[in-house]
Design an enzyme around this catalytic site. Structure first.
Site, mmCIF file in Angstrom:
data_model
loop_
_atom_site.group_PDB
_atom_site.id
_atom_site.type_symbol
_atom_site.label_atom_id
_atom_site.label_comp_id
_atom_site.label_asym_id
_atom_site.label_seq_id
_atom_site.Cartn_x
_atom_site.Cartn_y
_atom_site.Cartn_z
ATOM 1 C CD GLU A 296 -10.074 3.815 0.028
ATOM 2 O OE1 GLU A 296 -9.919 5.037 -0.140
ATOM 3 O OE2 GLU A 296 -9.360 2.966 -0.557
ATOM 4 C CB SER B 78 0.171 -7.873 -0.866
ATOM 5 O OG SER B 78 -0.662 -8.691 -0.065
ATOM 6 C CE LYS C 250 -4.034 -2.073 0.237
ATOM 7 N NZ LYS C 250 -5.048 -1.935 -0.815
#
Ligand SMILES: Cc1ncc(COP(=O)(O)O)c(C=O)c1O
Ligand SMILES: Cc1ncc(COP(=O)(O)O)c(C=O)c1O
Lengths: 409, 256, 409, 256
Positions: free
Chosen positions: A108, A377, A86
């Protein structure tokens, strides 16, 4: 009339009129930086001094031998600052925000990972920051809320709808339409209205670029398959872009199979049969919705995969057959997590573990002279509350009960 | 009858310096209450009614309408029921009725099917806040065919250029969003607002409706002569919630 | 009779006779790998594919401007796999264990960080693993215990003594004297009997090597000062070694000031006046002990600094004046942590934050054309239970209370 | 008197095929109990007693002795008290008394001061399990001066070479640790053990004591003719804990 941001028939920008100018501005700014090589340089340099890029590609020798087939390589996005891929997207958008001169960011968050990353970026760039997070998620992911607040962000619990990720997205848009002049909405995944899918995919492409170079260095040739979990699709798009134009490399997206594809409790948009084309949250894609077009409740042990829509870019790649989709159930995920920890000393996030599940199912049938890459990830230690709970760990429960009793008294 | 001419007719009434349009969320709290509320509205002089077909992701709405959407869906309202209810309303009352909803409701139904059905039900206009003309290729091809006016939305952030672009697509009237943000918050009527409405007027041939935050006679008075239609949305929902259906009639009667 | 492993008068190997041969073997193996350049290469390569080395050196622009003096650079050991510099030492010893052909590793752990790192290494190298951890620490650091167990290690709560780190070390030795043939004791810091201080310092020197290269690249000259927190001293020794032979670079070790140096509740061996020379846990150094030579209870908000002894190498460097020592109190640590999170989006471990405190005290008095480096030994998100508690965060307490009630019912 | 000659004298007793050495943790549970226990031991034929001065980090000890060390310290025992207690014992009883402790106790006291004081108190030997000769430069210089025998420790892991090296430093007797591990666990007396003791004997001139896990007459019988001294440690501590001071005499009496 230009119709931009489409991937096949998917994508677009279904936005309220009040945001039209904001999107014009954003498109212009993004188009400009995208063609400016010095911007990418600035981005890479930021990511290599503030985060830990290039993140390593780890050869998982024990797992490879365990399955006895393809050599398994793991792309280590867990080693990014804040613990997941991210950060790539967020820091990239942060640089763009600075260029646009905005003073405030909103985002969000579902699992909280993107919220923590955004709060981090805001602290680093001196921006005001508000994070929208479904009330359910606030309750489930309190540690992340704690960090966001400590990083200086305001976390707003969203009480509408299913009180989860999609509702947080709606609420972020509601903030944006109120205060767009000084505010940028840092969309967390390759979804939403154009240019977000393109932009997020671009920033995340750093994963695939690195992975391609690394596998050539370490393995001497391209991998046969690349696996990534798919929530919104950003880590998958990130790694896939390194191999999209190589026909020999098969790309596999793994969605949340939850309690099974037939259970109605999953978040498989492309691997299952429950989704259909729709338009929501600003873009057109395959949504888990009912016949009236109302979005359905989804389920996954991994909060970050628990989303009704999916990247329009991936939907197009699915339609064209370029990316194959599979689903991993909650149970399979817990098993693969256990195996990965014990064999490699690596703790993937529950989201990431979905990719491991599918790779594990296939590795044994591949040849030992083939390689596969799993995109890890994020790291799982952020998920201790969920993981310890899912493993039903008695000492953990005793610990929490005792702590709780201390605080209650 | 076309929405354009319906509005022309209404505006021709010398007693009406401004028209009133109200907003209803279908199925909230129930179609029965909707029925009673609409009756009160029509009897007390409302000129147009926009009926919102609930959607699970009402991105452009504020908390009150969001909750209404959600509750209606939870109570089981379906698109089919909304359409049937629309027929009943258009047959019962002679004012124009519009559908307000998000694009997915049409898309999932089948856009042309939805137009056809809505037309059958006597609906004369659509307000779709998440469908900019750029995305409306299919949609805008159908508006003429089914004689349903696509209501275009102007925002305080719209440039004159953009307004003119939007005007090309519009029918019925232009919905001028009074301020940034979502439905249901108060709007400040000030010089900036006046300049904005003037800009809207300069860049539109159709009548202007003003919505978002209109909740009192003072608001309506302020809009009279500036705009053609005042839109009352969240206010009546809150009124029904707090004072019941009966409060709607007197409230509407007192607005103008 | 050779007396080896001394730094000035500090160090040595005060070991039970039963371990004599084990230490001979260890010394031989270590001496051999230390002079074999290919071993270091293997180590660096492992650390760059399994962990994220070189870890970045981050320019903390906001903090630098905030204090208005020296340019502040942060060496990011938090981005290592498992979240701290501990991985460097552990993976290095892991390679050595493989060379020695041992099948089992044991380790002590206080905060749990070294235990997690060792369990990780054991999983990766396929070794059996037992971790000794004071019972008090097991209770305080349950998340780390959970991960160690999930990684396949056995965690043994130690109930003797103060039930903390020093007792875990004793217990690890008791295991080792019982089963030395197939077992290696992975000492977690630059303490203990020779060759551990030398060995751990050697593996950790990778930090300083990198930092030196990085600061030259990024700042064009050497830093004026380098700060590191000192528990046992391994991260400090790691970074200091990059600059030891540069007279112009001042080196500052920061110990746990706890509730104040006069409170009796701290762990400042070299910065305070409460410690004296002693011999325990296999080596000679400055210990916090009473007049009889019994070790005292220590205190710090940071479990990893809460130790009675300190590296003999650092004690020597303190004696010679090469390294200056300071202490940071618990309260100062919480303030510096808050500032660092808000200004830079970085969450140092409570241990590491001690180094930040002292750097913050001095940065403003330095010139803007000087640089200082803070070694950020680990990340703080592992410490959420401690940090949220220390900040007295009401939502966190409510969350834990509620979770606790759920589990209790 | 030198420990060497004390032991020689004791071994000269034709009734004693093997000597007994027992272990006491000073201050556990109290000096008063130590006093009674020692009395019982001496009266029932113990030949040597090693008195452990408690240390907070008893690295080479097992759980029972660790706990005894810890409790004694918690109860406030001091090194000074231990030394005074030693004087009382050596004055009361004529058998040799040794100090067993960890090096830090000496180091912190001042190594030479400690020797001097111990000598004053009538102590004739030191057992310091964490002080290999490599670290004992200061220590071994003092043993002759103060006529305190440095008891060297052999372990099952020691090579012949190492034993000979250690032998150079030793006085009194050699403490052969019966097995790997810490104090307090059972030892298997088997062929491997025999070979080990033979190796010890081959590489030592001093008498051999065997300790770690000796707890019964059977154990002592086994050691008779193999070793010169049997060391009973943990067993009597446990005995006092479970059956009280009075149990010590009969237990000791029954060992040989
Ligand atoms: C670690 C991790 N992996 C994957 C995802 C899913 O997002 P995406 O599909 O956009 O990569 C998330 C989302 O929160 C995440 O935290
Ligand atoms: C993050 C971190 N920093 C520092 C330390 C202190 O150890 P050392 O002084 O050996 O670096 C620890 C010990 O657990 C730690 O976890």
């Amino acid at each position: 009339m230009k119709k931009t941001g489409y991937y096949g028939e998917w994508g677009g920008a279904f936005i309220p009129e009040v945001l039209y100018e904001t999107f014009e501005e954003l498109n212009a700014a993004f188009t400009q930086v995208k063609k400016d090589p010095s911007f990418w340089q600035e981005y890479v340099s930021l990511m290599s001094t503030y985060s830990c890029r290039p993140t390593p590609l780890t050869f998982a020798e024990n797992l490879s031998d365990h399955f006895g087939g393809a050599r398994i390589f793991i792309k280590r996005e867990d080693l990014n600052h804040t613990g997941a891929h991210k950060a790539n997207n967020v820091m990239g958008q942060g640089l763009l925000v600075k260029k646009m001169g905005k003073k405030r960011v909103i985002a969000e968050t579902g699992a909280g990972q993107h919220g923590v990353a955004t709060a981090t970026m805001a602290a680093k760039f001196g921006l005001e920051c508000t994070i929208y997070m479904g009330e359910e998620d606030v309750m489930r992911q309190r540690p992340n809320v704690f960090w966001m607040e400590k990083l200086g962000a305001t976390v707003v619990p969203v009480t509408s709808g299913s009180k989860t990720l999609k509702d947080a997205i709606n609420e972020a848009f509601r903030d944006w339409v109120t205060r767009m002049e000084d505010t940028h909405y840092v969309m967390g995944t390759v979804c939403g209205p154009h240019p977000f899918p393109e932009m997020v995919a671009w920033f995340q492409s750093i994963i695939g670029k690195e992975a391609r170079t690394q596998i050539m260095e370490q393995f001497g040739k391209l991998p046969s398959r690349v696996y990534a979990c798919v929530g919104g699709g950003s880590n998958a798009m990130g790694v896939f872009q390194g191999f999209l134009d190589e026909k020999t490399v098969e790309l596999i997206g793994v969605e949340a199979g939850g309690k099974g594809l037939d259970s109605g409790q999953h978040a498989a948009r492309l691997a299952g049969k429950d989704a259909s084309a729709g338009v929501a949250q600003g873009y057109k894609t395959m949504f888990l919705q009912n016949d009236d077009g109302q979005m359905m409740d989804t389920h996954s042990v991994a909060a970050g995969l628990d989303y009704v829509g999916v990247s329009p870019i991936l939907t197009d790649l699915w339609k064209s057959g370029r990316v194959r989709f599979a689903a991993a159930t909650d149970r399979e995920v817990m098993e693969a997590l256990d195996l990965t920890m014990k064999k490699e000393g690596i703790i993937p996030a529950l989201e990431s573990t979905h990719a491991f599940v599918q790779a594990f199912k296939e590795a044994g049938d591949m040849n030992r002279d083939e390689a596969l890459i799993i995109n890890m990830s994020g790291r799982g230690d952020k998920d201790i509350f969920t993981i310890a709970h899912a493993f039903d760990d008695p000492s953990w429960k005793a610990f929490i009960t005792q702590k709780g009793a201390e605080y209650a008294s | 009858m076309h929405l354009n001419s319906q509005i022309e007719t209404a505006l021709a009434d010398p007693d009406k310096k401004i028209l009133l349009m109200t907003h209803i969320v279908l199925g909230y709290p129930s179609l029965e209450v909707n029925r009673q509320v609409i009756k009160q509205m029509v009897e007390n002089g409302v000129d147009l009614i926009e009926m919102q077909i609930p959607f699970s992701e009402p991105m452009a709405d504020g908390p009150v309408i969001v909750k209404a959407n959600q509750d209606a869906i939870e109570n089981g309202i379906t698109v089919k029921e909304c359409l049937e209810f629309a027929r009943e309303m258009t047959e019962t009352h002679s004012i124009p009725f519009l559908f307000m909803t998000y694009y997915n409701i049409l898309f999932k139904y089948g856009v042309e099917d939805f137009f056809k059905k809505a037309k059958d039900m006597g609906i004369t206009g659509f307000i779709i806040p998440d469908l900019p003309p750029e995305e409306g290729e299919e949609f805008f091809k159908l508006t003429d065919k089914y004689e349903i006016a696509p209501i275009m939305i102007y925002a305080p952030t719209s440039t004159a250029e953009r307004m003119q672009e939007l005007a090309k697509y519009g029918g019925g009237f232009i919905y001028c969003v009074a301020r940034k943000g979502v439905t249901g918050q108060q709007t400040d009527f000030d010089e900036e607002f006046d300049a904005y409405i003037k800009k809207c007027r300069d860049n539109a041939k159709l009548p202007l409706a003003v919505g978002f935050g209109i909740s009192s006679k003072a608001d309506v008075d302020y809009l009279t002569e500036r705009a053609d239609i005042a839109v009352i949305g969240t206010k009546t929902i809150k009124l029904v919630e707090s004072e019941g259906v009966e409060a709607v009639g007197p409230f509407i009667a007192g607005l103008r």
